[in-house]
Structures are given as C-alpha cells and as structure tokens.
Design a protein around this motif. Sequence first.
Motif, short mmCIF file in Angstrom:
data_model
loop_
_atom_site.label_atom_id
_atom_site.label_comp_id
_atom_site.label_asym_id
_atom_site.label_seq_id
_atom_site.Cartn_x
_atom_site.Cartn_y
_atom_site.Cartn_z
N THR A 110 26.53 42.56 7.99
CA THR A 110 26.28 44.00 8.00
C THR A 110 25.66 44.44 6.68
OG1 THR A 110 28.17 44.31 9.47
CG2 THR A 110 27.36 46.25 8.32
N GLU A 111 26.22 43.96 5.58
CA GLU A 111 25.74 44.36 4.25
C GLU A 111 24.33 43.79 3.99
OE1 GLU A 111 26.20 46.60 0.88
OE2 GLU A 111 27.58 46.48 2.57
N ALA A 112 24.09 42.54 4.36
CA ALA A 112 22.77 41.94 4.15
C ALA A 112 21.70 42.68 4.96
CB ALA A 112 22.79 40.46 4.55
N ALA A 124 22.91 40.94 -5.41
CA ALA A 124 23.28 39.60 -4.95
C ALA A 124 24.67 39.68 -4.31
CB ALA A 124 23.29 38.63 -6.11
N ILE A 125 24.76 39.18 -3.09
CA ILE A 125 26.06 39.18 -2.39
C ILE A 125 26.32 37.80 -1.81
CG2 ILE A 125 25.95 41.64 -1.81
CD1 ILE A 125 25.20 40.80 1.09
N PRO A 143 16.47 37.42 4.22
CA PRO A 143 16.59 36.16 3.47
C PRO A 143 18.04 35.80 3.16
CG PRO A 143 15.84 37.92 2.03
CD PRO A 143 15.93 38.49 3.42
N VAL A 144 18.56 34.80 3.85
CA VAL A 144 19.93 34.34 3.63
C VAL A 144 19.92 32.81 3.54
CG1 VAL A 144 21.01 36.28 4.80
CG2 VAL A 144 20.44 34.26 6.12
N LEU A 145 20.90 32.27 2.85
CA LEU A 145 21.06 30.82 2.73
C LEU A 145 22.53 30.47 2.88
CD1 LEU A 145 18.87 30.06 -0.40
CD2 LEU A 145 18.35 29.45 1.95
#
Length: 156
Positions: A110-112, A124-125, A143-145
Amino acid sequence: MIQYVLKCAKGHRFESWFQSAVAFDKLAAAGHVTCAICGDANVEKAIMAPRVRPGRKAVSGLGDPEPSVPAVAAETPPPAAPSEEMQQALKDLRKSVEANSDYVGEDFATEARAMHLGEAPERAIYGEAKLEDAKDLIEDGVPVLPLPFTPKRKTN
C-alpha cells in the motif's frame, strides 16, 4: 531459456539462467557474467548433469516405452553453508537497510503504491508483502526488490 551451473576462478559455484547458449557466450566474452558471491568476472560453465525428459511413448503409454539410459551424476558437492564473507555481507546489507529505510511492515504494498502515485512522500521503505501484491506492484511499474533476509518484526 537455459540454466547453467557456473563457477568462478575462486571456486564459488552458482546457477544462472540465459536466453540461449549463444547469449551466455556473448555476455561472458563481454565480461557481463560475474560471480554471484564475490563478483569475479572470470566465470565459466561447471560440469552438470543434463535434464532429459522421457519420450512421448514413455509418457503416454502408447507403444513400447523408450529404453531408459542410465544417467551419470555430475560431481556436484553438497550445498555448503554460506561462507563467513557472505554472512557478513548479508549482515551489512540488513544493517544498512534498517538504518536508512523506514519499516512499514505489512503495509509495504500500500505504501509503495502510494509513493509511486505521488500520494505519499517518497522515502526508502522496507516491509513485507504477499507474493500476489508484489507481482501487482511490479506489473504496475512500481520499483521494488526482494530482500535476501526476513525483516525483524518490530514489537512494542
């Protein structure tokens, strides 16, 4: 796609996928294939056992089954415990992520998404997400990893 077992000059073994054998050769010649453990660019294919599917007759039950061919096992050592160097690198990565990012727990997806859409301030989370939620984020261009460790859950 083809999967190779690779090894570097320092003896580290790891697996990687390539579009084709030709693609591997081109990437390796250009120095773009590096060891996943130490980053060494001197990487070559290791000996590995081929994966062979049974013929159609053996699978379908039609006709005489194709004779089985004994497989020769490749000399692959049992998986070793992570090296001290790798364990230290993971500890350092965890320390850096925790020091420079906000833990958002199960609200990560949700936050991303909110940050990507401009509905929340960018920062940065890190946190946790269900596999389906992570796939949706990637499909939507967020963009997530994945992290190579499980975040420590913050408690009261």
